[in-house]
Scaffold this active site. Structure first.
Site, short mmCIF file in Angstrom:
data_model
loop_
_atom_site.label_atom_id
_atom_site.label_comp_id
_atom_site.label_asym_id
_atom_site.label_seq_id
_atom_site.Cartn_x
_atom_site.Cartn_y
_atom_site.Cartn_z
N PHE A 4 0.86 -1.19 0.00
CA PHE A 4 0.00 0.00 0.00
C PHE A 4 0.88 1.23 0.00
O PHE A 4 1.76 1.39 0.86
CB PHE A 4 -0.93 0.03 1.22
CG PHE A 4 -1.95 1.13 1.13
CD1 PHE A 4 -3.11 0.96 0.38
CD2 PHE A 4 -1.74 2.36 1.74
CE1 PHE A 4 -4.04 1.99 0.24
CE2 PHE A 4 -2.66 3.39 1.62
CZ PHE A 4 -3.82 3.20 0.87
N ASP A 64 9.18 2.40 1.49
CA ASP A 64 8.05 3.20 1.96
C ASP A 64 7.87 2.92 3.45
O ASP A 64 7.38 1.85 3.84
CB ASP A 64 6.78 2.83 1.17
CG ASP A 64 5.55 3.60 1.65
OD1 ASP A 64 5.58 4.15 2.77
OD2 ASP A 64 4.56 3.63 0.90
N LYS A 72 2.55 9.92 8.21
CA LYS A 72 1.84 9.50 9.42
C LYS A 72 2.42 10.08 10.71
O LYS A 72 2.22 11.24 11.00
CB LYS A 72 1.79 7.97 9.47
CG LYS A 72 0.80 7.39 8.42
CD LYS A 72 0.32 6.03 8.80
CE LYS A 72 -0.50 5.36 7.72
NZ LYS A 72 -1.92 5.62 7.80
C1 LIG Z 1 2.90 2.41 3.71
C2 LIG Z 1 1.97 3.52 3.34
N1 LIG Z 1 2.29 4.32 2.31
C3 LIG Z 1 1.51 5.34 1.94
C4 LIG Z 1 0.32 5.60 2.60
C5 LIG Z 1 -0.55 6.74 2.19
O1 LIG Z 1 -0.49 7.73 3.13
P1 LIG Z 1 -1.59 8.91 3.16
O2 LIG Z 1 -2.88 8.29 3.57
O3 LIG Z 1 -1.05 9.89 4.15
O4 LIG Z 1 -1.66 9.47 1.80
C6 LIG Z 1 -0.06 4.77 3.68
C7 LIG Z 1 -1.33 5.01 4.40
O5 LIG Z 1 -1.85 4.17 5.09
C8 LIG Z 1 0.79 3.71 4.06
O6 LIG Z 1 0.47 2.90 5.07
#
Ligand SMILES: Cc1ncc(COP(=O)(O)O)c(C=O)c1O
Length: 404
Positions: A141, A227, A257
């Site tokens: 994700f 990520d 986050k």
């Molecule tokens: C690993 C990861 N990358 C990217 C995102 C996307 O972040 P945002 O919701 O702040 O756009 C998330 C959100 O849960 C995430 O867990």
């Protein structure tokens, strides 16, 4: 007087687009690992802000830093120097290992950080043999905007919004052979992975896999990209998840986050020889790294350091893990597996988790359910032992009630 949950629900029905599956609860106040709804009912929140409130709700240093900054400067755009950005970059990069004299770029969210990473990888790739394709993990994700969504190897999240970006391929987690094959494509510029898949249900990459991935990326002159939007900022017991795994450092790493402790901010960190490809005109954001966000980020890092939270996360993580394993022993028919690293934990059930989630909420515990069967716990990094015990007792009660 705040509106009742029912009144707010009615307003939502009338005025809001229904793109979220929301519980009919209006949460109006939070402190540490607890929140209160509009009716005054108190809940233990073991998933505060879906990982955003990494220091719990309203952490005092962050609140104070925001108040102070708000009185001095709310926003100034990126055509000027912003002291907080430089200081936050310095504070973050101090914790980075194995990435040389890395440099930072700030944005507003996880998906924006993923976009920045994809663009940077392409900018680098074009100058390194005309490469532009990206390989990412199945079940990963990375966010909801088009680049991040395309990188997200979950067809159900992409369905209906095609065409996606061209040039993406997906490989299963912890399968070095599959990655080796994918990297045979000479147009691949980057391999991106969450060191711990969060939304996917708490699946860590193994050290061996990331060792192999790093070696393969080096061999093929491909960027290794982590990520750490969910797993970073201390959640695994080190500032960055790859450090907890003992895995090789990447070329690009991104965060969001918990970085802002509740205030929106994302960051991309890159080795200098990669970072230099983001030159004026290639990328930018109006809000990214604004003074408020940076003040919050600095207060978060200061809190993690001064309250020795990394060590606390390791200890509390073990305690949570023991408790969850105890539940698996007690309810072997209901609990398929426990997965945990630091304070990221999953109780994977043999049945859909939603009814259990709802019963937990009725009992005063907030967590979430991902991938149908996974109850996910991302407690605040300063969660107390008694709070974890309270949460475990509620989950035990809820699982036990179902057994009857
Ligand atoms: C690993 C990861 N990358 C990217 C995102 C996307 O972040 P945002 O919701 O702040 O756009 C998330 C959100 O849960 C995430 O867990």
């Amino acid at each position: 007087m705040p509106l009742s949950s029912k009144e707010t629900l009615d307003l939502f029905g009338k005025y809001m687009i229904g793109n979220y599956g929301r519980a009919p609860l209006s949460i109006v106040r939070g402190q540490g690992s607890y929140v209160w709804d509009a009716e005054g009912k108190k809940y233990l929140d073991l998933l505060p802000g879906l990982g955003v409130d990494g220091l719990g709700h309203c952490p005092p240093r962050v609140v104070e830093a925001l108040r102070k900054q708000a009185g001095e400067m709310l926003h100034i755009h990126n055509n000027y120097l912003i002291e907080g950005q430089a200081r936050l970059a310095q504070a973050l990069l101090k914790h980075l290992t194995g990435m040389g004299e890395a440099k930072a770029f700030f944005c507003n969210s996880g998906t924006e950080a993923s976009e920045a990473a994809i663009k940077l990888a392409r900018l680098w790739g074009k100058k390194n043999g005309g490469k532009w394709k990206i390989v990412s993990l199945e079940n990963g994700f990375h966010g909801r905007t088009y680049g991040a969504l395309t990188a997200t190897g979950q067809p159900k999240l992409q369905a209906g919004t095609e065409p996606l970006l061209p040039g993406f391929a997906y490989v299963p987690i912890n399968d070095a052979k599959a990655l080796e094959k994918a990297l045979e494509d000479k147009e691949v510029c980057g391999f991106m992975a969450e060191p711990v898949q969060g939304e996917g249900g708490i699946f860590p990459c193994t050290k061996e896999y990331l060792d192999a991935a790093s070696a393969l990326c080096k061999k093929r002159n491909v960027l290794l990209m982590y990520d750490e939007v969910q797993a970073g900022m201390g959640r695994t017991g080190d500032m960055f998840a790859y450090q907890t795994l003992g895995a090789p450092a990447p070329d690009i790493l991104w965060l969001a986050k918990a970085l802002g402790g509740g205030f929106p901010i994302g960051a991309l960190l890159a080795r200098p020889e990669v970072a230099e490809h983001l030159v004026p005109g290639t990328h930018g954001t109006t809000f990214g790294g604004n003074p408020l966000a940076c003040a919050a980020g600095l207060a978060v890092i200061e809190t993690i350091e001064q309250e020795k939270l990394l060590q606390h996360v390791r200890i509390m993580g073990e305690h949570l893990g023991k408790g969850l394993l105890g539940l698996r022993e007690k309810f072997p028919k209901l609990v398929k597996e426990v997965r945990r690293i630091g304070l990221m934990a999953a109780l994977d059930l043999t049945v859909p988790g939603k009814p259990y989630l709802e019963r937990c909420r009725a009992e005063g515990l907030l967590i979430n359910c991902t991938h149908d069967t996974v109850l996910r716990f991302l407690p605040a990094m300063n969660v107390k032992r008694e709070e974890l015990d309270e949460g475990l007792r509620i989950v035990e009660k809820v699982l036990g009630a179902e057994m009857k």
